[in-house]
Design a protein around this motif. Structure first.
Motif, mmCIF file in Angstrom:
data_model
loop_
_atom_site.group_PDB
_atom_site.id
_atom_site.type_symbol
_atom_site.label_atom_id
_atom_site.label_comp_id
_atom_site.label_asym_id
_atom_site.label_seq_id
_atom_site.Cartn_x
_atom_site.Cartn_y
_atom_site.Cartn_z
ATOM 1 N N MET A 140 -33.418 -35.654 -14.683
ATOM 2 C CA MET A 140 -33.277 -36.145 -14.101
ATOM 3 C C MET A 140 -32.227 -37.689 -14.089
ATOM 4 N N GLN A 141 -31.184 -38.189 -13.692
ATOM 5 C CA GLN A 141 -29.413 -38.545 -14.314
ATOM 6 C C GLN A 141 -28.739 -39.088 -13.311
ATOM 7 N N GLU A 142 -28.625 -41.000 -12.950
ATOM 8 C CA GLU A 142 -28.058 -41.407 -11.979
ATOM 9 C C GLU A 142 -26.340 -40.582 -12.622
ATOM 10 N N VAL A 143 -25.668 -39.926 -11.169
ATOM 11 C CA VAL A 143 -24.281 -39.785 -11.530
ATOM 12 C C VAL A 143 -23.707 -41.120 -10.349
ATOM 13 N N ASN A 144 -22.216 -40.715 -10.714
ATOM 14 C CA ASN A 144 -21.286 -41.463 -9.960
ATOM 15 C C ASN A 144 -20.678 -40.375 -8.938
ATOM 16 N N PRO A 145 -21.285 -41.103 -7.587
ATOM 17 C CA PRO A 145 -20.414 -40.319 -6.772
ATOM 18 C C PRO A 145 -19.304 -39.686 -6.145
ATOM 19 N N LYS A 146 -18.384 -40.523 -6.738
ATOM 20 C CA LYS A 146 -16.892 -39.851 -6.786
ATOM 21 C C LYS A 146 -16.267 -39.098 -7.959
ATOM 22 N N GLU A 147 -17.432 -38.658 -8.630
ATOM 23 C CA GLU A 147 -17.406 -37.860 -9.455
ATOM 24 C C GLU A 147 -17.780 -36.282 -9.241
ATOM 25 N N LEU A 174 -26.932 -41.929 -5.973
ATOM 26 C CA LEU A 174 -26.916 -40.698 -6.138
ATOM 27 C C LEU A 174 -27.604 -40.159 -7.330
ATOM 28 N N ILE A 175 -28.469 -39.561 -7.689
ATOM 29 C CA ILE A 175 -29.536 -38.895 -8.425
ATOM 30 C C ILE A 175 -29.338 -37.443 -8.939
ATOM 31 N N ARG A 176 -28.954 -36.598 -10.204
ATOM 32 C CA ARG A 176 -28.977 -35.288 -10.420
ATOM 33 C C ARG A 176 -30.403 -34.710 -11.145
#
Length: 204
Positions: free
Chosen positions: A1-8, A75-77
């Protein structure tokens, strides 16, 4: 799991629109044909609830939106999915049990039986924190037409509720509700998931 930039991500607009909404959850209700699962459950001595949980996990893995979830203000993937079930424990109360999803049905069944038994005996929840967890609650003893999950503002995970299935001649149906955070997916994604859930049941 990792945090992502929502804009991307493809959820950029939804993140801006719904993350601070006072009620960002959406609920869809659908009646499924579970004739095949009921038949398999009876013939093979398998738990109907376990079969439902496996099919839910199987359908979710085919919809990419399930792998991202708003957690707090992030936002986590995730790389994997788990399915939660509520377990009646040895103290007459209920506990929560997360089961890691596996495409290998036998492995999923073994984990389901082992983990739910442990949770029932110990009365301690089994939580998986590094997977995107789909919550479920089966009110299998009760004939209900639908239910809407509570939004706590803490957990944004998708959640499914169902009651007793209904037998009509040669067909068995089950009405389910599916609640999801609008940041995670659109109604169309959720509807596609429910269609894939029916496909997973039909092709089991």
């Amino acid at each position: 799991m990792q945090e992502v930039n929502p804009k991307e991500t493809t959820r950029a607009y939804a993140y801006e629109m719904w993350m601070k909404a006072p009620m960002p959850m959406v609920t869809l209700i659908k009646t499924l044909d579970v004739t095949r699962l009921r038949r398999i459950s009876r013939k093979r001595g398998l738990k109907f609830n376990m079969l439902m949980c496996w099919c839910i996990g199987r359908a979710a893995t085919q919809v990419k939106e399930f792998y991202m979830l708003p957690v707090g203000d992030k936002l986590i993937r995730y790389d994997s999915i788990a399915v939660n079930t509520i377990v009646a424990n040895s103290q007459g109360e209920v506990s929560s049990c997360d089961i890691p999803f596996s495409e290998d049905f036998s492995r999923f069944n073994e984990n389901y039986l082992r983990l739910t038994r442990k949770v029932s005996d110990t009365c301690e929840n089994h939580d998986i924190t590094d997977s995107m967890v789909i919550g479920t609650s089966a009110l299998a003893q009760y004939d209900i037409d639908g239910a809407v999950g509570m939004y706590s503002g803490v957990f944004n995970n998708p959640f499914m509720i169902w009651g007793a299935y209904r037998r009509r001649w040669f067909k068995t149906t089950l009405t389910i509700s599916f609640q999801f955070h609008h940041t995670q997916m659109e109604g169309a994604h959720a509807a596609r998931f429910l269609g894939k859930l029916q496909d997973a049941i039909n092709s089991f």
